[in-house]
Enzyme design. Structure first.
Site, PDB file in Angstrom:
ATOM      1  N   GLU A 225     -21.070   9.309  -3.179  1.00 35.83           N
ATOM      2  CA  GLU A 225     -22.547   8.828  -3.252  1.00 35.83           C
ATOM      3  C   GLU A 225     -22.468   7.253  -3.882  1.00 35.83           C
ATOM      4  O   GLU A 225     -22.690   7.127  -4.951  1.00 35.83           O
ATOM      5  CB  GLU A 225     -23.383   9.617  -4.154  1.00 35.83           C
TER       6      GLU A 225
ATOM      7  N   GLU B  97     -23.340  -1.709  -2.873  1.00 31.66           N
ATOM      8  CA  GLU B  97     -22.612  -1.332  -4.108  1.00 31.66           C
ATOM      9  C   GLU B  97     -21.028  -0.950  -3.830  1.00 31.66           C
ATOM     10  O   GLU B  97     -20.394  -0.610  -4.704  1.00 31.66           O
ATOM     11  CB  GLU B  97     -23.225   0.266  -4.494  1.00 31.66           C
TER      12      GLU B  97
END
Length: 653
Positions: free
Chosen positions: A144, A153
């Protein structure tokens, strides 16, 4: 050891570096994290669980032991799902130390310590081998690592490294793939956030400087709750395009790539903005899908899941261009290892052999580096501009000498166009003593780029106080005053970001709740925090109440200003905003901009963030007339800040 943290100082308009204890950064990171939001995202959690069960079953069907690598484990939730689904062992990687410690505690509390190993490292530092962090490579990869832009990210570099070093060839992956979608639209509302628009003032046209008009703008994504942008606010010029997919079960590359989608314009208009979102398939067949599509893409009978950790993206084209219905177009998305950008071409003019992928947009006019996107929208708001022009028109005279105090404001330009004799401008770094003329009109929006909370714009009041010796006896201060407003609200969804979870998909994650609450108690729970409430629907439980008034015609007082009262009803928190009174009959609100409906629905300004004070738990009136919440506000002139306290009144039996 001490740490230094930036905090807005309303008395100077600057960002001051404050010395804090060494625990401050630790608690800030936890208190402001999205972990609670993710744990409350049942759709996300359920889809992950289904995908993990299916992946574990596929590996077992091959007669193999199931070894899982969980990158970005957070609370350890996905690893616990894997073990429950039948995984033999999980390596759970978490780089943030406090989170890794919480995961260790949660795993132990749920009885999985023998089968889950928490590794407090960045995944690119994890080693494999007899003496390594992992005894063997994994055959199931669970991650995730996504943000609103999917790759912001560092998902691509992390996957790239994992496939090269940490997982077996042909491994199962959950999620299995991600797909990015985009749609070209015309939108006056959204385009107003990207470029300064021409405006009319007293019959004259005010045009942006040429270098601003030609600028491609900032390349960074604008991530918003697109569900709160009405479909009536934009016109689709083409279909929803599938831009590209990434298969996470195979080696992934983080190098620059471009992808194009060809389509025929379904209507004519000005191509200005690209709306984008993604979905993830949790299994190879694509039968388990978690989508970020906004709510208006769903059938009326189905409610879209709410989440704040993943939203939708708005990208601004480097320049708007006219397209005609039936025109063949090509929409191109480029990405490096962390970001995406879009461009538009006429498909008929393209030669695939010679097309050079567009470079990343870059601001050349400086305006996009100074003004935020909500600030662009504020400057382009015609109704708001008319309020300031009307107020200036009512106070300006032929001999008016004006001084403007606001960051990047157009008020001095308006004053000049309205016939003021002399106009000067002072930005936040200006020295008040440099002005040796007598001021007849001191004006401000007020807006300052360092302001985080609504009352930080009271820096205008401090400037007015410092300039008192230069003000003519009958000088006009515009705005003449400001009021801090408050209203108890019940949030439709925003409450989730601060609500404890307790049990998530059958697993006890209460240690996470306790850690977050401890960090909130360190300071955050006693402070309001900024949120753009137009993105987060709420129901008003009380009428708007003016709890404090700040008289700008007078200097800042020496003594604190206090206000006490109470609120009734059930509420998750309190919304706070400023209203600026330009004249006796002209007010500009940075919060509510329309009447509250009978159902309590609110319309909020899109230009400024409002303050939100979250109550630790929803409080409710007892039904016998006693208030649910008592409040106490104190404005401290020495700091320019407002201290607030909300308490549940004592009940005497």
């Amino acid at each position: 050891m001490k740490t230094f943290c930036g905090r807005a100082n309303p008395t100077t308009g600057a960002l001051d570096w404050m010395e804090e204890s060494e625990e401050y950064d630790y608690h800030q990171e936890i208190a402001r994290s999205c972990y609670a939001d993710m744990l409350h995202d049942h759709d996300r959690n359920e889809k992950y669980y289904q995908g993990i069960r299916a992946a574990v079953a596929r590996v077992k069907a091959r007669g193999e032991k199931v070894i899982v690598l969980d990158i970005g484990t957070g609370t350890g939730l996905l690893s616990m799902m894997a073990v429950t689904a039948g995984a033999d062992f999980c390596y759970a990687v978490e780089v943030f130390k406090p989170m890794a410690e919480a995961a260790q505690c949660i795993v132990k509390k749920n009885g999985f310590s023998e089968k889950i190993k928490i590794i407090n490292k960045h995944s690119t530092d994890v080693t494999v081998g007899p003496e390594g962090d992992m005894q063997m490579k994994a055959n199931v990869l669970i991650t995730e690592l996504f943000d609103t832009e999917l790759i912001g990210e560092g998902a691509l570099p992390s996957y790239e490294h994992a496939h090269q070093n940490l997982v077996q060839k042909g491994c199962e992956a959950v999620p299995h793939r991600a797909t990015v979608y985009a749609q070209l639209v015309e939108s006056k509302l959204l385009w107003s956030w990207g470029q300064l628009q021409p405006m009319d003032v007293e019959g004259a046209s005010l045009l942006p400087p040429p270098d601003v008009g030609r600028c491609a703008g900032a390349h960074s994504v604008c991530d918003i709750q697109l569900s709160q942008v009405s479909p009536h606010s934009f016109t689709p010029l083409g279909p929803l395009c599938t831009m590209f997919s990434v298969d996470f079960s195979k080696p992934v590359s983080s190098v620059f790539k471009s992808h194009s989608s060809q389509f025929v314009a379904q209507s004519g208009g000005r191509a200005q903005v690209v709306l984008s979102w993604w979905d993830i398939d949790m299994d190879p067949s694509g039968s388990i899908v978690c989508t970020m599509a906004p709510s208006w893409t769903y059938p009326q009978s189905k409610m879209a899941p709410w989440r704040d950790h993943w939203m939708q993206s708005v990208y601004f084209l480097s320049a708007e261009r006219r397209v005609t219905e039936g025109e063949e177009l090509s929409l191109t998305v480029c990405h490096d290892d962390y970001s995406l950008w879009y461009s538009l071409q006429s498909d008929s003019q393209q030669d695939p052999q010679t097309v050079v992928p567009p470079s990343r947009p870059c601001c050349t006019c400086q305006a996009h580096l100074v003004w935020t996107r909500p600030r662009f929208g504020e400057l382009n708001d015609r109704r708001r501009t008319e309020s300031y022009v009307s107020a200036l028109r009512s106070v300006l005279r032929e001999d008016s000498v004006c001084l403007g105090i606001s960051d990047g404001s157009l008020l001095p330009v308006f004053a000049h166009m309205l016939g003021a004799k002399k106009v000067r401008y002072m930005d936040v770094s200006g020295e008040c003593k440099a002005y040796f003329f007598q001021i007849s009109v001191l004006m401000g929006e007020p807006y300052f780029s360092t302001s985080l909370l609504p009352w930080h714009s009271l820096f205008f009041w401090y400037c007015r106080t410092a300039l008192a010796g230069l003000l003519r006896p009958n000088a006009t201060i515009l705005p003449s005053s400001a009021t801090l407003h408050m209203m108890a609200v019940e949030f439709q969804d925003l409450w989730r970001i601060r609500a404890p979870c307790g049990t998530c998909e059958g697993f006890d994650v209460s240690p996470m709740d306790e850690m977050v609450q401890q960090s909130l108690d360190f300071r955050e729970s006693r402070e309001a925090e900024p949120h753009p409430l137009w993105e987060y629907p709420c129901r008003a439980l009380t009428q708007s109440t003016a709890v404090m008034t700040f008289d700008f015609t007078q200097s800042v007082p020496q003594e604190p200003i206090s206000s006490q009262g109470s609120l009734s009803g059930r509420c998750h928190g309190v919304a706070l905003w400023m209203e600026y009174h330009l004249t006796d009959d002209i007010t500009v609100s940075a919060g509510l901009i329309g009447p509250i409906s009978e159902q309590g629905e609110c319309e909020w300004s899109r230009h400024r963030k409002q303050g939100v004070y979250f109550l630790r738990s929803p409080w409710e009136s007892s039904g016998d007339g006693r208030a649910a919440v008592s409040y106490n506000f104190t404005f401290e002139p020495s700091s320019g800040d407002i201290k607030m306290d909300f308490t549940k009144p004592n009940v005497f039996l």
